[in-house]
Structure formats: C-alpha cells, structure tokens
Design an enzyme around this catalytic site. Structure first.
Site, PDB file in Angstrom:
ATOM      1  N   LYS A 112       0.420   4.305  19.400  1.00 13.29           N
ATOM      2  CA  LYS A 112      -0.110   4.696  18.061  1.00 13.29           C
ATOM      3  C   LYS A 112      -1.813   5.015  18.044  1.00 13.29           C
ATOM      4  O   LYS A 112      -2.123   5.963  17.333  1.00 13.29           O
ATOM      5  CB  LYS A 112       0.183   3.637  17.136  1.00 13.29           C
ATOM      6  CG  LYS A 112      -0.119   4.248  15.713  1.00 13.29           C
ATOM      7  CD  LYS A 112       0.591   5.513  15.262  1.00 13.29           C
ATOM      8  CE  LYS A 112       0.401   5.757  13.579  1.00 13.29           C
ATOM      9  NZ  LYS A 112      -0.967   5.698  13.104  1.00 13.29           N
ATOM     10  N   GLY A 126       0.755  -1.192   0.147  1.00 10.04           N
ATOM     11  CA  GLY A 126       0.161   0.091  -0.141  1.00 10.04           C
ATOM     12  C   GLY A 126       0.933   1.272  -0.043  1.00 10.04           C
ATOM     13  O   GLY A 126       2.058   0.989  -0.323  1.00 10.04           O
ATOM     14  N   SER A 135       4.047   6.360  12.231  1.00 11.41           N
ATOM     15  CA  SER A 135       3.495   7.576  12.250  1.00 11.41           C
ATOM     16  C   SER A 135       4.248   8.425  10.966  1.00 11.41           C
ATOM     17  O   SER A 135       5.428   8.368  11.001  1.00 11.41           O
ATOM     18  CB  SER A 135       3.360   8.380  13.198  1.00 11.41           C
ATOM     19  OG  SER A 135       2.654   9.464  13.106  1.00 11.41           O
ATOM     20  N   MET A 143       1.856   3.126   2.388  1.00 13.14           N
ATOM     21  CA  MET A 143       2.895   3.081   3.263  1.00 13.14           C
ATOM     22  C   MET A 143       3.729   1.916   2.996  1.00 13.14           C
ATOM     23  O   MET A 143       5.142   2.022   3.231  1.00 13.14           O
ATOM     24  CB  MET A 143       2.352   2.636   4.826  1.00 13.14           C
ATOM     25  CG  MET A 143       1.287   3.930   5.064  1.00 13.14           C
ATOM     26  SD  MET A 143       2.008   5.316   5.755  1.00 13.14           S
ATOM     27  CE  MET A 143       2.824   4.778   7.459  1.00 13.14           C
ATOM     28  N   GLU A 175      -4.628  13.273  17.456  1.00 14.64           N
ATOM     29  CA  GLU A 175      -4.558  13.606  15.918  1.00 14.64           C
ATOM     30  C   GLU A 175      -5.979  13.972  15.434  1.00 14.64           C
ATOM     31  O   GLU A 175      -6.115  15.103  15.034  1.00 14.64           O
ATOM     32  CB  GLU A 175      -3.970  12.534  14.859  1.00 14.64           C
ATOM     33  CG  GLU A 175      -4.213  13.085  13.569  1.00 14.64           C
ATOM     34  CD  GLU A 175      -3.650  11.735  12.768  1.00 14.64           C
ATOM     35  OE1 GLU A 175      -4.488  11.187  11.908  1.00 14.64           O
ATOM     36  OE2 GLU A 175      -2.279  11.168  12.851  1.00 14.64           O
ATOM     37  N   HIS A 230      -1.998   8.138  19.782  1.00 12.85           N
ATOM     38  CA  HIS A 230      -1.718   9.193  18.703  1.00 12.85           C
ATOM     39  C   HIS A 230      -2.682   9.457  17.910  1.00 12.85           C
ATOM     40  O   HIS A 230      -2.725  10.924  17.714  1.00 12.85           O
ATOM     41  CB  HIS A 230      -0.173   8.675  18.217  1.00 12.85           C
ATOM     42  CG  HIS A 230       0.037   9.327  17.068  1.00 12.85           C
ATOM     43  ND1 HIS A 230      -0.528   9.053  15.630  1.00 12.85           N
ATOM     44  CD2 HIS A 230       1.050  10.152  16.699  1.00 12.85           C
ATOM     45  CE1 HIS A 230       0.088   9.969  14.887  1.00 12.85           C
ATOM     46  NE2 HIS A 230       1.126  10.484  15.213  1.00 12.85           N
ATOM     47  N   ASN A 231      -3.302   8.639  17.296  1.00 11.81           N
ATOM     48  CA  ASN A 231      -4.110   9.045  16.488  1.00 11.81           C
ATOM     49  C   ASN A 231      -5.625   9.428  16.851  1.00 11.81           C
ATOM     50  O   ASN A 231      -6.209  10.417  16.365  1.00 11.81           O
ATOM     51  CB  ASN A 231      -4.731   7.545  15.567  1.00 11.81           C
ATOM     52  CG  ASN A 231      -3.501   7.021  14.540  1.00 11.81           C
ATOM     53  OD1 ASN A 231      -2.577   7.735  14.600  1.00 11.81           O
ATOM     54  ND2 ASN A 231      -4.121   6.435  13.436  1.00 11.81           N
TER      55      ASN A 231
END
Length: 298
Positions: free
Chosen positions: A170, A9, A120, A11, A177, A173-174
């Site tokens: 994570k 993908g 990230s 990433m 965000e 973190h999101n």
C-alpha cells in the site's frame, strides 16, 4: 462473524456499513464522543469504552483498527491488555510497513495475531468494494477469506506475504499514486495555457473514453471540473502530503532504487506550501474527489 471495529472516519464508518450489509455483527468504538454519536446515527452498535468493546466479542476475538498511523500504538496500548492468546488485531490504516513488522512481533510475544491490510479505493471503495492488500501469517490470514470477499470489489484482494507485506504494497501504491496524479496535473496545466482555449472538462471526459490514459483519476478530475468549474474556484493550490509518498521515497533510497518521478511529485507537494499553483489545484481536486479530503482555500 462478530467483529470489533475502532475508528469511525471516512473510511471506517463506510466499511462498517458494508460489513453490516454483508451480514457481519459489528461492535464499534471511536475515541471522540462526536464520532461515536455519528456511528449511532448511522445505525452502528456503538459502545463507550474499549473494555465494553472487547467484552462484547466472542473468543477468539477479532478487532479491526482504522485510525491514523499516529494513533495506532495508542489504540494498541489500550486494547492489548484486554486481549487473550489467539485473538487477532487487523490494522487497516495507512501505516509504515516497518511499524507493522514491529507491532506483529510485539503481539506475537503475547500470542496475539496481527494482520496488516492496506485498503485502497477511498471512502467510496470502503462503502462499495475496496482493494485489499494483506500481510500476515498465512494460517491466520486465511481465516478471514469471507471477510475479504465481503469488503472488496470482485477479486480485489490478495494475501501478499508475511507481516508487513500488506502495508508495504500500500505504501508503494500511494507513492505511484503521487506520480500519476502529478503527471495528470502537469499535463492539464499545459492544456490550460495552450493557444486553443480548450475546455479542460471536455478533454478530461474525452481522455477517459478508451484512451491510453483512461483511469479513475482522470474520471475524478472530470467530476471535479463539473463540480468546481474549470478554474477550480475555491480549491487550494497548496497540496498536502500525507506521509506515504515520503515513506516510499525513503525506502527506495535504502534499497538504492531511483524513484525520480515519485520523489519530484513529493517535492512539489512540499514546495506548494505558501506557493499555490493551478497544478496544485488539480492535485487537490483529485484528492477531494476520491478521498474526501478538505482542500478548500483557507
């Protein structure tokens, strides 16, 4: 090192290219033939079956999985029977931390190591240096220090704790965000409706010159205004919620921790379906600028 990589993908493919530039020998596989052909076109060594991937790796093997959270168990069901004790599986996708705990336990029973690594930085970070949040047994995680150095921006990795810690960090973190993006979007809606006929792009650029709210998110919004115009024509005012925000909210509730801002930002995204707004357009613009998400109006 020689590493197997699953998932081409936005990433994944960028991360593979960075690995190759840093001297790693990568063998890749993607479920779809279209993805495999895309990998070959980018110069990646691609095989057509999981068995070929596993057979191409020296023992003990290392396999990095970079697929959607819905696809991880399916991939593990295919590769684990082909692995042997001492091999290591790394899950670099956005997965719920409780799933990481379960998978680590299941693999430990087969004497296979497991690391969960939250990544990230979006596709650009995967290509040019990401932030890595690592969970796993320390004696296993420490074997890959040189890989972390090669994949991350300078100093941008930490082994945060045992299995689950990486994906937990994570996830939060999101969630953060979500809240930060919501505040930016709401503020720029107020700017747009003011009596002063402000240039939103100019304000975004100015905010990003040593103000307190200077940030990569503000810069991505500024770049979005330059790309799509200040009315963000063609950008959807409906905003997708990919799951991590909801995981954060639900986990916080289990802990009796109030996360009002994150929860309201999640509710906004859910409520935006069928109810497009300019705030939604701003959120969608930031999402496409850092994550490459398809946010065009349907």
């Amino acid at each position: 090192m020689k590493i197997g990589y699953i998932g081409f993908g936005k990433m994944g493919l960028n991360m593979i290219l960075r690995m190759k530039e840093k001297g790693h020998d990568v063998v890749g596989w993607n479920r779809s033939e279209e993805g495999r052909n895309k990998g070959r076109s980018a110069g990646v060594q691609v095989v057509d079956t999981v068995k070929e991937l596993i057979d191409a790796l020296p023992v003990p093997r290392t396999v990095w999985i970079m697929v959607s959270h819905q696809g991880v168990d399916e991939v593990l069901n295919e590769i684990v029977p082909l692995l042997t004790p001492g091999d290591t599986v790394i899950d670099g996708g956005n997965c719920f931390y409780k799933d990481a705990l379960r998978r680590a336990k299941e693999l430990e029973a087969k004497e296979i190591n497991f690391l969960d690594i939250g990544v990230s930085g979006g596709p650009g970070g995967s290509r040019n240096g990401a932030c890595l949040m690592i969970g796993g047994k320390k004696n296993v995680a420490m074997k890959y220090v040189h890989l972390y150095d090669d994949l991350s921006a300078p100093g941008a990795w930490r082994i945060l704790g045992d299995n689950g810690a990486g994906h937990f960090a994570k996830m939060v973190h999101n969630g953060i965000e979500y809240g930060m993006m919501q505040a930016i979007a709401e503020g720029f809606e107020v700017l747009k409706k003011s009596e002063f006929n402000l240039s939103l792009g100019e304000v975004a650029e100015l905010y990003n010159r040593r103000s307190v709210v200077e940030s990569r998110l503000i810069d991505w919004l500024y770049q979005g205004f330059k790309k799509f115009g200040e009315n963000l024509d063609g950008i959807s005012g409906e905003v997708a919620a990919s799951g991590e925000g909801e995981w954060t909210v639900n986990t916080a509730k289990e802990m009796n921790v109030p996360v009002t801002i994150i929860e309201e930002s999640l509710n906004f995204r859910k409520g935006s379906k069928g109810n497009p707004t300019f705030i939604g357009k701003i959120l969608s613009t930031m999402r496409t600028m850092f994550g490459g998400h398809d946010v065009t109006e349907k």
